[in-house]
Design a protein around this motif. Structure first.
Motif: not given
Length: 424
Positions: A16-22, A27-31
């Motif tokens: 399971v992957y998620m977008q990092p909290p704001p 690093p850009p483009g990483k989850v």
């Protein structure tokens, strides 16, 4: 006991992957690749349950085959039971040392909070004395009355008027049915300790949730006013009661004026204590009262088998191999004892075979009972005010703790409340 941040303990079996909290610097483009469950994940509930199940299995617990939320451990000292509801749990049993051992074990595995002896659980208030346990939902009912805006002193003697019949087109459709649905949903949960409103809630007002009308809302308000007058009523479980299981089965033939479907109702007693009940509309139209009673007997037999298995799994064995089912329809009882089917009963042959199979095998015994003594009758229709008979039938009693504590940090207000002398 209460589990802190229960879902965060769950182990994920999928990627399971998620977008990092704001606010998280990444690093850009990483989850983020999740290693543990988080609140909000669809897998969180199942992951937490699997985690707890595997953990307490190390202590010898196993999930009940008949209710997966109950975990049971049997030793030579007795039984220890753990009932789980998400992150809240009740631990009990006749092995007091085993109960303490479970508590200590859970402390080492999770971050737990001991809430002490059971007094409040999911809106259920539990009080006890030498005579037994008493369950009520007084606080929950008070909150429900406040939400409905019933602040006056008006009460009702019964949940429904006698012989009340409602149709989907009675009155004007409510512009906003939100409050109606909220109140009915809350009333459904209130029936956990108030079987006296089961027929009014399950059979009457629940079937109009899609498009409620003004007349339906009036019935809901009447049910609430009845609750207001019987606020501290609840179920009593006697400590002196036997553990003999018995059932009452009843039906109301073609009781619905709209589609002429009948009412299924039954109730089960463990000794003198009411432990299970049902009041619902049947899914098909029955052609005779005998057919209706047989369909109810089928549902009652299914519930009977499940309760016997569950009780046996929990260490509550029945002294008799046969459980009595009391029915006030002699035709249904006679057909159950007769394996000859004719044209009038061909369409209910499957139900007959199911009931008769368990009748012949000795699992149940059908006993004729007068309609006046039929305890399941209250789940089939509205009744006139009979509080004493109602209490005797369903073991509904008024709490001995009929006083609700109100905590206030202003001593002057408390003193004035105790003193009827008012000054400037």
């Amino acid at each position: 006991m209460d589990m802190k941040n229960a879902f965060l303990n769950g182990d994920l079996s999928e990627e399971v992957y998620m977008q990092p909290p704001p606010s998280y610097d990444h690093p850009p483009g990483k989850v983020c690749h999740l290693q543990k469950a988080l609140y909000g994940l669809k897998q969180a509930f199942r992951a937490w349950f699997a985690k707890l199940s595997s953990t307490i299995s190390k202590l010898g617990f196993s999930s009940s085959s008949f209710d997966s939320a109950i975990f049971i451990r049997k030793t030579y000292k007795g039984y220890t039971l753990l009932l789980l509801y998400v992150d809240d749990m009740i631990i009990t049993g006749d092995d007091l040392q085993g109960v303490k051992e479970v508590q200590n074990f859970l402390y080492t595995q999770f971050e737990m909070k001991d809430l002490g002896r059971l007094s409040y659980f999911l809106g259920l208030e539990v009080s006890y004395d030498s005579k037994g346990y008493y369950l009520s939902q007084a606080k929950y009912a008070i909150d429900l009355l406040c939400r409905a805006g019933l602040t006056d002193n008006k009460t009702a003697n019964t949940p429904l008027e006698t012989n009340v019949k409602l149709s989907p087109t009675d009155g004007t459709i409510l512009k906003d049915p939100t409050l109606y649905r909220q109140l009915v949903g809350s009333l459904i949960y209130l029936t956990a300790t108030r079987p006296d409103i089961a027929y009014a809630v399950f059979y009457i007002v629940s079937q109009f949730m899609a498009a409620p009308c003004t007349s339906h809302f009036t019935i809901v308000l009447r049910i609430l006013r009845y609750i207001k007058g019987t606020l501290f009523h609840g179920l009593h479980f006697s400590a002196q009661s036997s553990l003999e299981l018995k059932a009452y089965s009843d039906a109301d033939w073609a009781g619905d004026p709209t589609d002429r479907r009948s009412t299924t109702s039954y109730c089960f007693f463990l000794g003198d204590s009411l432990i299970s009940w049902c009041s619902k509309k049947q899914t098909i139209v029955s052609q005779s009262s005998t057919e209706v009673e047989y369909r109810v007997l089928t549902d009652t037999t299914s519930e009977l088998l499940w309760l016997r298995w569950l009780l046996q799994n929990m260490g509550v064995s029945q002294s008799n191999a046969t459980t009595n089912i009391y029915c006030d329809n002699k035709s249904a009882i006679q057909i159950a004892h007769n394996d000859v089917f004719h044209e009038r009963t061909k369409h209910i042959e499957i139900d007959c075979h199911f009931v008769r199979h368990h009748l012949v095998s000795g699992k149940l015994c059908l006993i004729s009972v007068p309609s006046a003594d039929q305890k399941a009758d209250i789940f089939t229709k509205a009744h006139p005010p009979r509080p004493s008979k109602l209490s005797a039938k369903l073991a509904i009693k008024v709490s001995s703790h009929a006083t609700t504590n109100i905590y206030c940090d202003n001593q002057s207000a408390i003193q004035i409340a105790h003193n009827d002398v008012f000054h400037e």
